[in-house]
Design an enzyme around this catalytic site. Sequence first.
Site, short mmCIF file in Angstrom:
data_model
loop_
_atom_site.label_atom_id
_atom_site.label_comp_id
_atom_site.label_asym_id
_atom_site.label_seq_id
_atom_site.Cartn_x
_atom_site.Cartn_y
_atom_site.Cartn_z
N SER A 13 4.82 -35.75 10.17
CA SER A 13 3.58 -36.21 10.77
C SER A 13 2.91 -37.16 9.80
O SER A 13 2.85 -36.89 8.60
CB SER A 13 2.69 -34.99 11.02
OG SER A 13 1.45 -35.40 11.51
N HIS A 42 0.17 -44.12 13.55
CA HIS A 42 0.42 -42.68 13.56
C HIS A 42 1.81 -42.42 14.10
O HIS A 42 2.23 -43.06 15.06
CB HIS A 42 -0.59 -41.97 14.47
CG HIS A 42 -0.17 -40.59 14.88
ND1 HIS A 42 0.29 -40.30 16.16
CD2 HIS A 42 -0.10 -39.44 14.19
CE1 HIS A 42 0.59 -39.02 16.21
NE2 HIS A 42 0.37 -38.47 15.04
N ASN A 90 4.72 -38.90 14.62
CA ASN A 90 4.94 -37.46 14.49
C ASN A 90 6.19 -37.12 15.29
O ASN A 90 6.30 -37.49 16.45
CB ASN A 90 3.71 -36.71 15.05
CG ASN A 90 3.92 -35.21 15.20
OD1 ASN A 90 3.78 -34.67 16.29
ND2 ASN A 90 4.30 -34.56 14.12
N TYR A 91 7.17 -36.49 14.65
CA TYR A 91 8.35 -36.00 15.38
C TYR A 91 8.57 -34.55 15.00
O TYR A 91 8.48 -34.19 13.83
CB TYR A 91 9.57 -36.90 15.08
CG TYR A 91 9.36 -38.25 15.73
CD1 TYR A 91 9.63 -38.44 17.08
CD2 TYR A 91 8.78 -39.30 15.02
CE1 TYR A 91 9.34 -39.65 17.71
CE2 TYR A 91 8.50 -40.52 15.64
CZ TYR A 91 8.78 -40.68 16.99
OH TYR A 91 8.49 -41.86 17.61
N GLY A 96 -5.87 -21.60 11.65
CA GLY A 96 -5.87 -21.39 10.21
C GLY A 96 -4.77 -22.15 9.50
O GLY A 96 -4.17 -21.65 8.55
N GLY A 97 -4.48 -23.35 9.93
CA GLY A 97 -3.50 -24.18 9.23
C GLY A 97 -4.02 -24.66 7.89
O GLY A 97 -5.18 -24.42 7.54
N ARG A 98 -3.17 -25.36 7.13
CA ARG A 98 -3.60 -25.89 5.84
C ARG A 98 -4.51 -27.09 6.12
O ARG A 98 -4.08 -28.16 6.50
CB ARG A 98 -2.38 -26.32 5.01
CG ARG A 98 -2.78 -26.82 3.61
CD ARG A 98 -1.59 -27.15 2.72
NE ARG A 98 -2.07 -27.57 1.41
CZ ARG A 98 -2.29 -28.85 1.07
NH1 ARG A 98 -2.05 -29.82 1.92
NH2 ARG A 98 -2.74 -29.15 -0.14
N GLU A 134 -6.30 -29.30 4.50
CA GLU A 134 -6.17 -30.62 3.88
C GLU A 134 -4.99 -31.39 4.47
O GLU A 134 -5.03 -32.62 4.56
CB GLU A 134 -6.06 -30.50 2.37
CG GLU A 134 -7.34 -30.01 1.69
CD GLU A 134 -8.54 -30.93 1.94
OE1 GLU A 134 -8.35 -32.14 2.12
OE2 GLU A 134 -9.67 -30.42 1.96
N SER A 135 -3.94 -30.68 4.88
CA SER A 135 -2.81 -31.36 5.52
C SER A 135 -3.18 -31.80 6.93
O SER A 135 -2.82 -32.89 7.37
CB SER A 135 -1.58 -30.44 5.59
OG SER A 135 -1.14 -30.11 4.29
#
Lengths: 381, 381
Positions: free
Chosen positions: A169, A183, A185-186, A339-341, A343-344
């Site tokens: 991504s 942008h 994303n795959y 609740g993903g990371r 900053e990513s």
Amino acid sequence: MLLNTPPAPTLTPKLIPHSSLPNLSFPPSTFLPKSKPTRTPFLLRAMIEKETPEAHRPDTFLRDYDASSSSSLSVRNRFEKMIRDVQDSVCAAIEAADGGAKFKEDVWSRPGGGGGISRVLQDGSVWEKAGVNVSVVYGVMPPEAYRAATSANGNVKPGPVPFFAAGVSSVLHPKNPFAPTLHFNYRYFETDAPKDAPGAPRQWWFGGGTDLTPAYIFEEDVKHFHTVQKRACDKFDPSFYPRFKKWCDDYFYIKHRNERRGLGGIFFDDLNDYDQEMLLGFSTECANSVVSAYLPIIEKRKDTPFTDQHKAWQQLRRGRYVEFNLVYDRGTTFGLKTGGRIESILVSLPLTARWEYDHAPEEGSEEWKLLDACINPKEWI
Amino acid sequence: MLLNTPPAPTLTPKLIPHSSLPNLSFPPSTFLPKSKPTRTPFLLRAMIEKETPEAHRPDTFLRDYDASSSSSLSVRNRFEKMIRDVQDSVCAAIEAADGGAKFKEDVWSRPGGGGGISRVLQDGSVWEKAGVNVSVVYGVMPPEAYRAATSANGNVKPGPVPFFAAGVSSVLHPKNPFAPTLHFNYRYFETDAPKDAPGAPRQWWFGGGTDLTPAYIFEEDVKHFHTVQKRACDKFDPSFYPRFKKWCDDYFYIKHRNERRGLGGIFFDDLNDYDQEMLLGFSTECANSVVSAYLPIIEKRKDTPFTDQHKAWQQLRRGRYVEFNLVYDRGTTFGLKTGGRIESILVSLPLTARWEYDHAPEEGSEEWKLLDACINPKEWI
């Protein structure tokens, strides 16, 4: 010293743990009855372990049995290799074009397998902010979600369903207002059989896309970009480009503005009604086309002289980018809710953005033409 | 000329109608079963007419029968008068403190009654962006929402339920990084009896609050601000300040960051378990306390010298403001989903904002102290 009396901190800000799902962007709809796409997806929070920072990139984020030599030709294996190669090649091309700035890398893993590599280049000479992330996730989805996604018989009551998801991504925001944001994303998604229903079917899906978001239209740039997308699509199926071009226009839609985020490209999701090898090849072709679709445009526009007015318009369009990503983007909203990371996930946001009350460009101006093309998507080729 | 070939516009951007619900900010939860707060609320889009721009402010936005002399002491009447007086007095105080810039006003109405006044001051000498809006809305809610909100017997099947909502809503973003952002919003909501169930109960609720969002902590400022809120609360019920202070800390919570937007104040919603006259008086007292709670702080901080680093930190905090408003704020997300007047809803966004990857202030720094107070809410008085 600004404070008369410094507050007594009860908790160090840096000690707050980042919780976990990386910028995965696999479709929440995979977890949901297709007829109710607006319901809040189940909480994955408790079902994926916390990530741990790593000092070095591992050869693979796959679990041992997935990474073993007998599995080396599996789609999981080949997809992970593809997205990591793409991350390397895109980052190398960006660094070369930027001419000085380097990506900062964060590697993380999870105890039971899975992990990711986040790379961010900030305040370069060409790019304001460029993020290229890969992630590999093992998780468990509730049986209801599995039944909905697979149309399995409602009377069968399987247990929780293990899943695998991997993706690359990226969002690239240049400084020059005449150089467009890109942008792409795959991603690839698989379910195992439910643990207590070994005969139940395994499922897989591909998703992804590449899209261009300029603040000003250079028609030759947009034509070039769409031509590269079409060429990648046409190698696999002549129906892909028109179908995925429209899907892209429909997906990147800021409903409350009645305008698209940018000038589109291709987008597809939940794709499993073609040969699996063909779709792996197609995703690979699309991801490998990013550099040739985007870098020539950057080379042409990165040094174009501009005024404060051009920059302010770019900043307003960056505000729209923020609106789309925070309000509508499924990967972002899903990541925030589960609740993903953080900053990513939020590396997709621009370094700076702007909101003016009731701004409307003068009819016929270059700004107006961009807005018009965002309101009324065009056929560029 | 940037375009080789100008695109042929098929629709003038300015002709796209703004659709309608103003920055109403009444609680979506009023429409929803209390046990399922995360479900998407029903679409109000089809149930409220489009707004029409007006050249002049009418004396009232109430429908004729609500505005008649026999109704002049109704809560609807008095609440509309209160919020319009508050809009006038806050705007006058802001203009005086800004020392030059003037609010731009947009008035609009709906054919069947209801309307609003949006006032925005942009790029003043003290404020970057200041919006103060009032709105009065007549609409219709589905019977299921009414039953859920009133806990009416599920076997009763009333028809659609007319409702009335009015509110004042404001966000004030100063330029100086040592001068805090202020938000306040006070609103009143009523349902009529369902059309085919005249014996069914009418319902009413009050909601609102005032909260402070600085980029740097001056403890004396925060104490002053909270003291004014407590004084307003204590005139009505000693339990109000502690209860509504905590409600504010809980509401302005950016879950994905595990931090609050700012340093709080008071917030309450769906309030109907006190005497109606008392709550009208309480809302009025709170709204009338805005100027004395906020302006003295601005006078002290508006000319404080600052560096680029102070400004960059303010811009990062503005980014958090955007995140809260677009992802969590019920008024904003509800307005966006239901087709509210976009420019009124999004006037709450700052003129400019910033996102840096993985930013963390140095432990013990002034920036760190602010972040700590957003993570661990304090008792200020």
